[in-house]
Enzyme design. Structure first.
Site, short mmCIF file in Angstrom:
data_model
loop_
_atom_site.label_atom_id
_atom_site.label_comp_id
_atom_site.label_asym_id
_atom_site.label_seq_id
_atom_site.Cartn_x
_atom_site.Cartn_y
_atom_site.Cartn_z
CG ASP A 9 -1.84 1.22 1.26
OD1 ASP A 9 -2.42 1.55 0.20
OD2 ASP A 9 -1.99 1.87 2.31
CB SER A 10 0.21 4.75 -0.80
OG SER A 10 -0.96 4.97 -0.04
CB CYS A 72 -2.91 0.43 -2.62
SG CYS A 72 -2.93 2.14 -3.19
CB THR A 74 -4.43 4.65 -5.89
OG1 THR A 74 -5.27 5.20 -4.86
CG2 THR A 74 -4.13 5.71 -6.91
CD GLU A 151 -0.21 7.07 5.64
OE1 GLU A 151 0.86 7.08 6.27
OE2 GLU A 151 -0.70 6.02 5.17
CB CYS A 184 -9.34 4.81 -0.26
SG CYS A 184 -7.73 5.24 0.43
CG HIS A 186 -5.12 5.32 3.85
ND1 HIS A 186 -4.53 4.70 2.77
CD2 HIS A 186 -4.12 5.81 4.61
CE1 HIS A 186 -3.20 4.84 2.86
NE2 HIS A 186 -2.94 5.51 3.98
N1 DGL Z 1 -4.78 3.09 0.49
C1 DGL Z 1 -4.65 3.71 -0.81
C2 DGL Z 1 -5.87 3.31 -1.66
O1 DGL Z 1 -6.54 2.35 -1.32
C3 DGL Z 1 -4.42 5.17 -0.57
C4 DGL Z 1 -4.01 5.91 -1.73
C5 DGL Z 1 -3.22 7.14 -1.49
O2 DGL Z 1 -2.08 7.01 -1.06
O3 DGL Z 1 -3.71 8.22 -1.84
O4 DGL Z 1 -6.16 3.91 -2.67
#
Ligand code: DGL
Length: 273
Positions: A9-10, A72, A74, A151, A184, A186
């Site tokens: 993930d990011s 993630c 994205t 975050e 997402c 998050h």
């Molecule tokens: N958890 C990522 C997602 O599901 C977050 C993306 C981001 O870093 O903007 O899209």
């Protein structure tokens, strides 16, 4: 087969999927990479997200993962098919599982989707949903402020409430919507606040449960499941500051995650564009 499963993930969002993988697959060893240093991915270009994702994947391939979970949305929207076409290990993303979860739950076929700018612009959710049921009414909304907030460790309280309330105004006008996909990874960390703002008549869905179920099925079909007596030692990597990541994880999950290492994903590891 006692090789690890890679999860990317990011940042910390993919840990919502990790929690569910640990619950459903307690014998499996997980190696998690959160690209905290370059989070958020949402506002970034497709080529940039692809490059960063490949860097994490290359890092995990060196660790001999037997399967990859792109936790993630994205990165799933921009890289899933390319990764699946290129690599010979099973790979799943979180968008199809999220879409399936919503279709199971909606009573009236009016579904909302919230996600990052990248995910929403990619149109991946409407495509995944309509491939299952073309008669759905789908409304999507990008919520770019949510990921940076999570975050920072802000998942409840007045600031989160204000921001979520403000961002979700356009969706609140849709009186028919009975289910909302948290598109997402998050966002499940803001679930209580989102539920409060949307009201109890809207069912919130995240893809973690369905993704873990699908991971289990895939491992089974490919005969890759770990031995039932294995005692997995999970590993967590962040490209950012390890202490900040650990503090944040502990605060968010109220658990201690062991084996957190700092890792720098170097440009030299890029072998794909
Ligand atoms: N958890 C990522 C997602 O599901 C977050 C993306 C981001 O870093 O903007 O899209």
């Amino acid at each position: 087969m006692n090789q690890p499963i890679g999860v990317i993930d990011s940042g910390v969002g993919g840990l919502t999927v990790v929690q569910e993988l640990m619950r459903q697959l307690p014998n499996e060893q997980l190696i998690y990479v959160g690209d905290t240093l370059r989070c958020p991915y949402g506002p970034r270009s497709k080529s940039e997200v692809k490059r960063f994702t490949w860097e994490m994947v290359d890092f995990l391939l060196e660790k001999k993962i037997k399967m990859l979970v792109i936790a993630c949305n994205t990165a799933t929207a921009f890289t899933l098919s390319e990764l699946q076409e290129t690599l010979d290990i099973p790979i799943i993303g979180v968008i199809q599982p999220g879409a399936r979860a919503a279709i199971k739950v909606t009573d009236n076929n009016h579904i909302g989707v919230i996600g990052t700018e990248g995910t929403i612009k990619s149109d991946a959710y409407p495509q995944a949903l309509k491939s299952i049921n073309p008669n759905l009414d789908i409304e999507t909304l990008a919520c770019p402020s949510f990921v940076p907030m999570v975050e920072e460790g802000i998942v409840d309280g007045e600031k989160a409430q204000r921001e979520v309330e403000h961002s979700l105004q356009p969706l609140k006008k849709n009186k028919k919507m009975d289910s909302l996909i948290l598109g997402c990874t998050h966002y499940p960390l803001l679930k209580e606040t989102i539920q409060h703002v949307m009201g109890s008549h809207v069912t919130l869905l995240s893809s973690s449960e369905e993704t873990a179920r699908e991971t289990s099925t895939i491992l089974d079909v490919h005969q890759l499941l770990a031995n039932s007596n294995s005692q997995p030692k999970h590993q967590f990597y962040t490209t950012g500051e390890a202490t900040i990541f650990t503090t944040l994880v502990n605060r968010i999950f109220a658990t201690t995650i062991g084996n957190l290492n700092h890792v720098t994903i170097q440009t030299a590891t890029i072998t794909h564009s």
